[in-house]
Write an enzyme that holds these catalytic residues in place. Structure first.
Site, mmCIF file in Angstrom:
data_model
loop_
_atom_site.group_PDB
_atom_site.id
_atom_site.type_symbol
_atom_site.label_atom_id
_atom_site.label_comp_id
_atom_site.label_asym_id
_atom_site.label_seq_id
_atom_site.Cartn_x
_atom_site.Cartn_y
_atom_site.Cartn_z
ATOM 1 N N TRP A 153 0.765 -1.190 0.038
ATOM 2 C CA TRP A 153 0.035 0.150 0.051
ATOM 3 C C TRP A 153 1.062 1.180 -0.094
ATOM 4 O O TRP A 153 0.309 2.284 -0.267
ATOM 5 C CB TRP A 153 -0.986 0.127 1.065
ATOM 6 C CG TRP A 153 -0.217 -0.246 2.684
ATOM 7 C CD1 TRP A 153 -0.297 -1.389 3.103
ATOM 8 C CD2 TRP A 153 0.306 0.650 3.364
ATOM 9 N NE1 TRP A 153 0.398 -1.440 4.205
ATOM 10 C CE2 TRP A 153 0.797 -0.026 4.709
ATOM 11 C CE3 TRP A 153 0.674 1.970 3.286
ATOM 12 C CZ2 TRP A 153 1.387 0.697 5.442
ATOM 13 C CZ3 TRP A 153 1.202 2.626 4.347
ATOM 14 C CH2 TRP A 153 1.889 1.924 5.463
ATOM 15 N N LYS A 177 -2.190 -7.866 -8.186
ATOM 16 C CA LYS A 177 -2.972 -7.660 -7.107
ATOM 17 C C LYS A 177 -2.439 -6.574 -6.042
ATOM 18 O O LYS A 177 -1.438 -6.920 -5.730
ATOM 19 C CB LYS A 177 -3.132 -9.044 -6.349
ATOM 20 C CG LYS A 177 -4.288 -8.915 -5.181
ATOM 21 C CD LYS A 177 -3.921 -10.125 -4.262
ATOM 22 C CE LYS A 177 -3.198 -9.256 -2.899
ATOM 23 N NZ LYS A 177 -3.811 -8.251 -2.449
ATOM 24 N N GLU A 251 11.035 -7.997 -3.249
ATOM 25 C CA GLU A 251 11.374 -6.480 -2.579
ATOM 26 C C GLU A 251 10.850 -6.507 -1.092
ATOM 27 O O GLU A 251 9.452 -6.357 -1.131
ATOM 28 C CB GLU A 251 10.933 -5.389 -3.579
ATOM 29 C CG GLU A 251 11.642 -5.516 -4.962
ATOM 30 C CD GLU A 251 13.175 -5.115 -4.969
ATOM 31 O OE1 GLU A 251 13.526 -4.454 -3.626
ATOM 32 O OE2 GLU A 251 13.600 -5.148 -5.931
ATOM 33 N N CYS A 287 10.043 1.764 2.344
ATOM 34 C CA CYS A 287 11.165 0.531 2.642
ATOM 35 C C CYS A 287 12.345 1.209 3.019
ATOM 36 O O CYS A 287 13.064 0.665 3.551
ATOM 37 C CB CYS A 287 10.874 -0.280 1.597
ATOM 38 S SG CYS A 287 11.180 0.248 -0.144
ATOM 39 N N GLU A 390 11.361 -3.081 11.921
ATOM 40 C CA GLU A 390 11.257 -2.039 10.867
ATOM 41 C C GLU A 390 9.986 -1.099 11.253
ATOM 42 O O GLU A 390 8.851 -1.649 11.383
ATOM 43 C CB GLU A 390 10.680 -2.611 9.615
ATOM 44 C CG GLU A 390 10.490 -1.526 8.415
ATOM 45 C CD GLU A 390 9.760 -2.293 7.078
ATOM 46 O OE1 GLU A 390 9.380 -3.332 7.128
ATOM 47 O OE2 GLU A 390 10.273 -1.749 6.066
#
Ligand code: NAD
Length: 497
Positions: A153, A177, A251, A287, A390
């Site tokens: 997202w 998707k 990724e 990221c 993270e």
């Protein structure tokens, strides 16, 4: 900009595909009472249908000429440009929460990559013909087959086009998707692209891990999975794909370290602003955001002081459509709660100090949406979850290091290795430090998307991923090597008559 909720459908074989079940309405994270739109939840059967269509289409699409593919992709690029990108950007900001300039930036980077792919694919994928002492060998780059693309997202458009462009240009077909947490703007873009290709080349389905996710990752007709998302999700995907040995580009998450050396000029306001941006752009939900800062202990105090000044100047939290705003809300409530839990944990355990940064421009709105005031966490330890995990949100820990050996150890002390950065006065020395960091990319005196360049490969080491996107490697990632050997010597001398 229409405020009416929009409804999107799946696209299978070039047509809109209606399905009964809908995902929870996509709310506007700035004001969750506002419904931005609805996306469907496709069934496993719908997904199988899309894969079947892509599989059948592959037999003809793989034989199309490179010129035709480039021409179609170029038309799609033009359609995206013509489709008033501000409208798509507005839709993205409403469903995602990112500031409007940030949404426009995402679309601009997507177009830049699609153009790079069109300009370079012919050269990168061309047959290599070798004439040698035993005849001739052709090394061809073949399409792989049906690609399942599964995207997150946080950058829904760029992380979809990063896969669509090279896959289709190489002659593959695709079923994509997007994430149910930002499915709307990307679906508009995918529809524009799909319309420029023969039916069945690019298909779109919606839904979560159950049914759709399972089918996309385990169906034997799928030859490759191109996934961007969390490391935990990737583990499920690898297991689901194991039985049919699929190709994969993964990724994944990152916990990117920024190392600030003792010759970094803390009074360099521009550099300090770049560090702040590298922590808080898109409310930290990238990221490749710098997620932990390590500072040489000799400049730690002055660094923290100047950093807070710079952050207070740049960070203005509020309505993504307000031109003065640099940071919007967090995309969803679950993410906001997770980030808060990491901050609370650091405070309660080791008594870390949490400093609020920047300005909240509209307090009433702030209380309505999934806003978080950005914070810096001081005094956390290397093994606190705020440093280990993270965080993917608007908070960053700053820790001191003893010497460069220690800094490199701390930076590499992670399961992740996506990007990283080294900040210092002497470029050559910073490069030497950079070489010792385990990461897919290390930037000098900049970080995160500020140092991103679509011409060069991007991806992670360790548990941050497998394979590369962008650059020539990002085009080759959707091909298999096919050797056509034409030897002069046809009979092997050591095999008896
Ligand atoms: P996520 O892993 O929760 O979801 C990503 C996608 O996978 C979504 O479309 C989701 O519906 C789907 N999915 C979830 N479970 C699945 C399953 N079992 N099978 C098939 N599909 C499944 O990630 P997210 O929360 O959407 O995104 C955030 C994560 O993505 C962060 O960890 C971030 O670092 C990472 N990310 C990485 C990069 C990169 O380039 N390395 C870029 C952006 C985001």
């Amino acid at each position: 900009m229409s405020k009416n909720p929009i409804v999107i459908d799946a696209i299978i074989n070039g047509e809109k595909y209606k399905t009964e079940k809908q995902a929870p309405p996509r709310e506007n994270p700035t004001n969750p009472e506002e419904i931005v739109g609805f996306s469907p939840v496709n069934t496993q059967e719908d997904t199988r249908k899309a894969i079947d269509v892509a599989y059948e289409t592959f037999t003809t699409w793989r034989r199309s000429s490179m010129d035709e593919r480039i021409e179609r992709m170029s038309r799609a690029i033009q359609k995206i440009k013509d489709a008033t990108p501000p409208e798509i950007a507005q839709l993205l900001s409403r469903e995602h929460g990112k500031a409007l300039y940030d949404s426009k930036g995402e679309i601009a980077v997507s177009l830049m990559w699609m153009e790079f792919a069109c300009d370079n694919v012919k050269e990168v994928l061309k047959n290599e013909v070798q004439r040698h002492d035993n005849g001739k060998t052709i090394i061809a780059k073949d399409a792989i087959g049906v690609v399942s693309a599964i995207t997150p997202w946080n950058y829904p458009i760029s992380l979809s086009t990063i896969k669509v462009a090279p896959a289709l240009l190489a002659g593959n077909t695709m079923v994509l998707k997007p994430s149910p947490l930002a499915p709307l703007a990307v679906s508009k873009v995918i529809e524009l692209i799909a319309n420029e290709f023969p039916p069945g080349v690019l298909n779109l389905v919606h839904g979560g891990e159950a049914d759709v996710g399972v089918e996309l990752t385990s169906n034997p007709k799928v030859a490759k999975i191109a996934f961007t998302g969390g490391t935990e999700t990737a583990k499920h995907i690898m297991k689901a794909a194991a039985d049919t040995i699929k190709h994969m580009t993964l990724e994944l998450g990152g916990n990117d370290a920024a190392i600030v050396l003792n010759d970094f000029d803390v009074n360099d306001e521009k550099a300090m602003r770049r560090i702040v941006i590298s922590n808080f752009l898109t409310a930290g939900q990238i990221c490749m955001i710098a997620k932990r800062i390590y500072v040489d202990k000799s400049i730690y105090d002055s660094f923290v002081e100047r950093y807070i000044e710079a952050a207070n100047k740049w960070i203005r939290v509020g309505d993504p459509f307000d031109k003065n705003v640099t940071i919007g809300p967090v995309n969803n409530e679950k993410q906001a709660k997770y980030v808060q839990s990491l901050i609370d944990d650091a405070k309660s355990k080791g008594g870390a100090q949490v400093v609020k940064l920047g300005e909240i421009l509209d307090q009433a709105l702030y209380e309505k949406g999934y806003f978080m005031q950005p914070t810096v966490v001081l005094g956390a330890s290397q093994d606190d979850p705020i440093v280990v995990e993270e965080q993917f949100g608007p908070t960053v820990p700053i820790l001191p290091f003893e010497d460069e050996e220690h800094a490199i150890h701390l930076a590499n002390d992670s399961i992740f290795g996506l990007t990283s950065s080294v900040w210092g006065g002497e470029e050559e020395h910073a490069i030497e430090v950079a070489k010792r960091i385990q990461a897919g990319t290390t930037m000098i005196n900049t970080a995160a998307v500020q140092g991103l360049d679509v011409r060069f490969p991007f991806g992670g080491v360790k548990q941050s991923g497998i394979g590369r996107e962008y650059g020539k490697e990002g085009l080759l990632a959707y091909t298999d090597t096919h050797v056509i050997n034409v030897p002069d010597q046809l009979d092997l001398p050591y095999i008896p008559e």
